[in-house]
Design an enzyme around this catalytic site. Sequence first.
Site, PDB file in Angstrom:
ATOM      1  N   ARG A 237      59.446  15.808  94.139  1.00 49.87           N
ATOM      2  CA  ARG A 237      57.772  16.397  95.654  1.00 49.87           C
ATOM      3  C   ARG A 237      58.080  15.143  95.700  1.00 49.87           C
ATOM      4  O   ARG A 237      58.562  13.929  96.177  1.00 49.87           O
ATOM      5  CB  ARG A 237      57.385  16.326  94.668  1.00 49.87           C
ATOM      6  N   GLU A 266      52.288  20.317 102.206  1.00 51.84           N
ATOM      7  CA  GLU A 266      53.196  21.068 102.520  1.00 51.84           C
ATOM      8  C   GLU A 266      51.762  22.341 102.969  1.00 51.84           C
ATOM      9  O   GLU A 266      51.340  22.168 102.126  1.00 51.84           O
ATOM     10  CB  GLU A 266      53.648  21.470 101.346  1.00 51.84           C
ATOM     11  N   HIS A 285      60.781  24.081 101.172  1.00 51.23           N
ATOM     12  CA  HIS A 285      60.530  23.506  99.354  1.00 51.23           C
ATOM     13  C   HIS A 285      60.620  24.762  98.643  1.00 51.23           C
ATOM     14  O   HIS A 285      59.540  26.237  97.999  1.00 51.23           O
ATOM     15  CB  HIS A 285      58.454  23.718  98.988  1.00 51.23           C
TER      16      HIS A 285
HETATM   17  C1  DGY Z   1      59.200  23.801  90.731  1.00 49.92           C
HETATM   18  O1  DGY Z   1      59.568  24.958  90.153  1.00 49.92           O
HETATM   19  O2  DGY Z   1      58.523  23.242  90.692  1.00 49.92           O
HETATM   20  C2  DGY Z   1      59.355  23.583  92.367  1.00 49.92           C
HETATM   21  O3  DGY Z   1      59.850  22.937  92.847  1.00 49.92           O
HETATM   22  C3  DGY Z   1      58.692  25.821  92.848  1.00 49.92           C
HETATM   23  O4  DGY Z   1      57.823  24.897  92.999  1.00 49.92           O
END
Ligand code: DGY
Length: 322
Positions: A237, A266, A285
């Site tokens: 993240r 984002e 992402h």
């Molecule tokens: C997750 O599954 O957490 C990935 O980052 C996609 O959001």
Amino acid sequence: MKPTVFIDRKVPNEVEAYIAEHCNIEKWEQSTHIPRAMLHEKLANASGLLTAGMKIDADLLERAPKLKIVSSISVGYNHFDLAAMKERGVIGTNTPHVLNDTVADLALALMLGTARRVAELDRYVKDGQWKSGDGLKLFGVDVHHAKLGIIGMGRIGEAVARRAKFGFDMDVAYFNRSRKPEAEEKLGVRFSQLNDLLAASDFVVMLAPLTAETTKLIGHNEFKMMKPSSIFINISRGQTVDELALIEALQSGTIAAAGLDVYEKEPIDADHPFLQMANVLTLPHIGSATTQTRFDMAMLAAQNLVSGLSGQTPTCMVDELK
Ligand code: DGY
């Protein structure tokens, strides 16, 4: 009577059909976010919510008096306010396991892409600059036999380590909240304190989930510990890293390059400095986004939703809400 669920995105037809066998469906299928007032209207009657990144906080829960379960189509659940959910007895589920290999593949793609300057070379060829020989200024660095440091040795971390160790003969170290003796033995990786890992690695891959402890885990001091030739990859993240410190580290040559799938905000703003930097490979992402894996995630989330609503304990209930 079937419970009502709200689905805030388009899911595959097969997944929707499965949910429809057990629930009445209200849905929002447009690519834009649902307007707040409409969301509140939908939630007023919903017992279940299927989403991916919607912030689940006290305010939202207030609007959803019948809500029993929020099922997220993601492994990360940092969008859950766990205390607020716990207080109201709302279950939260995620979709681990099914995406491990897909996300690990993308970590390798970012390592290879940054090290071998794939995006820059693509642009070089397409811009008609390939007139003779090879783009001398665009030589990269080797991934094979390099030192990899993984921050966050969960299931995805292990999948990255396996690829790095057995596919690319890399020397792999990891930093994690707790040691993983089994992984050490199975994968031939070693535990390292964070500072040592940062100082020694040619590639640092951030995979730690976003929590209070990992927020801005990597900042100015940590980048300064890294080698000027090192490459930083973030696939967890954006908030695990101090983004301004990363920009500064890249601009000043404190580190060589970055491969990023995630950002503090984002989608990223069009005037964000990363978008002007040749030594930054930017992805939107999409770590888990292959057609098959996104299908598997949506189906698993649907199964979690249905089992939660039928009074069973869903397989993927997030630990903190058990
Ligand atoms: C997750 O599954 O957490 C990935 O980052 C996609 O959001």
